[in-house]
Design a protein around this motif. Structure first.
Motif, PDB file in Angstrom:
ATOM      1  N   ALA A   1      39.891  32.114  31.426  1.00 31.94           N
ATOM      2  CA  ALA A   1      39.652  31.627  30.066  1.00 31.94           C
ATOM      3  C   ALA A   1      39.285  32.776  29.127  1.00 31.94           C
ATOM      4  O   ALA A   1      39.727  32.817  27.976  1.00 31.94           O
ATOM      5  CB  ALA A   1      38.568  30.556  30.064  1.00 31.94           C
ATOM      6  N   TYR A   2      38.459  33.710  29.623  1.00 32.60           N
ATOM      7  CA  TYR A   2      38.094  34.880  28.800  1.00 32.60           C
ATOM      8  C   TYR A   2      39.349  35.667  28.454  1.00 32.60           C
ATOM      9  O   TYR A   2      39.565  36.047  27.305  1.00 32.60           O
ATOM     10  CB  TYR A   2      37.082  35.761  29.520  1.00 32.60           C
ATOM     11  CG  TYR A   2      36.838  37.061  28.792  1.00 32.60           C
ATOM     12  CD1 TYR A   2      36.151  37.086  27.573  1.00 32.60           C
ATOM     13  CD2 TYR A   2      37.305  38.275  29.287  1.00 32.60           C
ATOM     14  CE1 TYR A   2      35.951  38.257  26.873  1.00 32.60           C
ATOM     15  CE2 TYR A   2      37.101  39.463  28.609  1.00 32.60           C
ATOM     16  CZ  TYR A   2      36.431  39.459  27.398  1.00 32.60           C
ATOM     17  OH  TYR A   2      36.236  40.624  26.699  1.00 32.60           O
ATOM     18  N   CYS A   3      40.192  35.919  29.464  1.00 35.60           N
ATOM     19  CA  CYS A   3      41.415  36.680  29.218  1.00 35.60           C
ATOM     20  C   CYS A   3      42.339  35.964  28.232  1.00 35.60           C
ATOM     21  O   CYS A   3      42.935  36.610  27.370  1.00 35.60           O
ATOM     22  CB  CYS A   3      42.151  36.939  30.534  1.00 35.60           C
ATOM     23  SG  CYS A   3      41.288  38.141  31.584  1.00 35.60           S
ATOM     24  N   ASP A   4      42.410  34.646  28.347  1.00 35.55           N
ATOM     25  CA  ASP A   4      43.198  33.869  27.369  1.00 35.55           C
ATOM     26  C   ASP A   4      42.620  34.020  25.972  1.00 35.55           C
ATOM     27  O   ASP A   4      43.360  34.137  24.990  1.00 35.55           O
ATOM     28  CB  ASP A   4      43.229  32.392  27.740  1.00 35.55           C
ATOM     29  CG  ASP A   4      44.193  32.072  28.865  1.00 35.55           C
ATOM     30  OD1 ASP A   4      45.063  32.927  29.184  1.00 35.55           O
ATOM     31  OD2 ASP A   4      44.063  30.966  29.438  1.00 35.55           O
ATOM     32  N   SER A   5      41.297  34.056  25.862  1.00 37.64           N
ATOM     33  CA  SER A   5      40.652  34.122  24.556  1.00 37.64           C
ATOM     34  C   SER A   5      40.924  35.448  23.839  1.00 37.64           C
ATOM     35  O   SER A   5      40.846  35.510  22.611  1.00 37.64           O
ATOM     36  CB  SER A   5      39.145  33.875  24.673  1.00 37.64           C
ATOM     37  OG  SER A   5      38.467  35.010  25.173  1.00 37.64           O
ATOM     38  N   ILE A   6      41.218  36.495  24.598  1.00 36.25           N
ATOM     39  CA  ILE A   6      41.514  37.796  23.985  1.00 36.25           C
ATOM     40  C   ILE A   6      42.979  38.191  24.172  1.00 36.25           C
ATOM     41  O   ILE A   6      43.352  39.352  23.966  1.00 36.25           O
ATOM     42  CB  ILE A   6      40.574  38.909  24.493  1.00 36.25           C
ATOM     43  CG1 ILE A   6      40.699  39.106  26.008  1.00 36.25           C
ATOM     44  CG2 ILE A   6      39.127  38.626  24.081  1.00 36.25           C
ATOM     45  CD1 ILE A   6      39.985  40.348  26.535  1.00 36.25           C
TER      46      ILE A   6
END
Length: 107
Positions: free
Chosen positions: A98-103
């Motif tokens: 999710a973090y990687c998707d957010s950035i």
């Protein structure tokens, strides 16, 4: 940690904070920041050992969450980092995704 895409900036501290917010309340105290960083490192070790970081940027890659979780569980136990159940580690893995998707890491 850096990646090949210069359009975003991956920050380990931001990743840990993001994952910590993602964790269910009952797991927030189970994982230290070091545990989270270690598991995130295992995720990227999994990517590297499976050649997922070497693929052409135009090629879509499917990541098997179950395999990533199993890899992290096995290595955490081997390294004596802690005894974590697969479903506990799954929250860290999902939080990192999710973090990687957010950035936009994988776009």
């Amino acid at each position: 940690m850096s990646t090949k895409n210069d359009d975003f900036l991956y920050d380990e501290g931001d990743s840990v904070r993001f994952i910590r917010k993602y964790l269910p309340q009952e797991l927030k105290d189970k994982f230290s920041d070091d545990d989270i960083n270690y598991i995130v490192d295992l995720i990227y070790d999994y990517y590297e050992s499976n050649g997922l970081l070497d693929n052409d940027a135009d090629e879509e890659v499917e990541i098997d969450e179950d395999e990533v979780v199993a890899y992290a569980v096995k290595n955490a136990a081997r390294d004596g980092v802690g005894h974590f159940e697969p479903e506990e580690i799954r929250f860290v893995v999902q939080g990192e995704f999710a973090y990687c998707d957010s950035i936009d890491v994988f776009d």
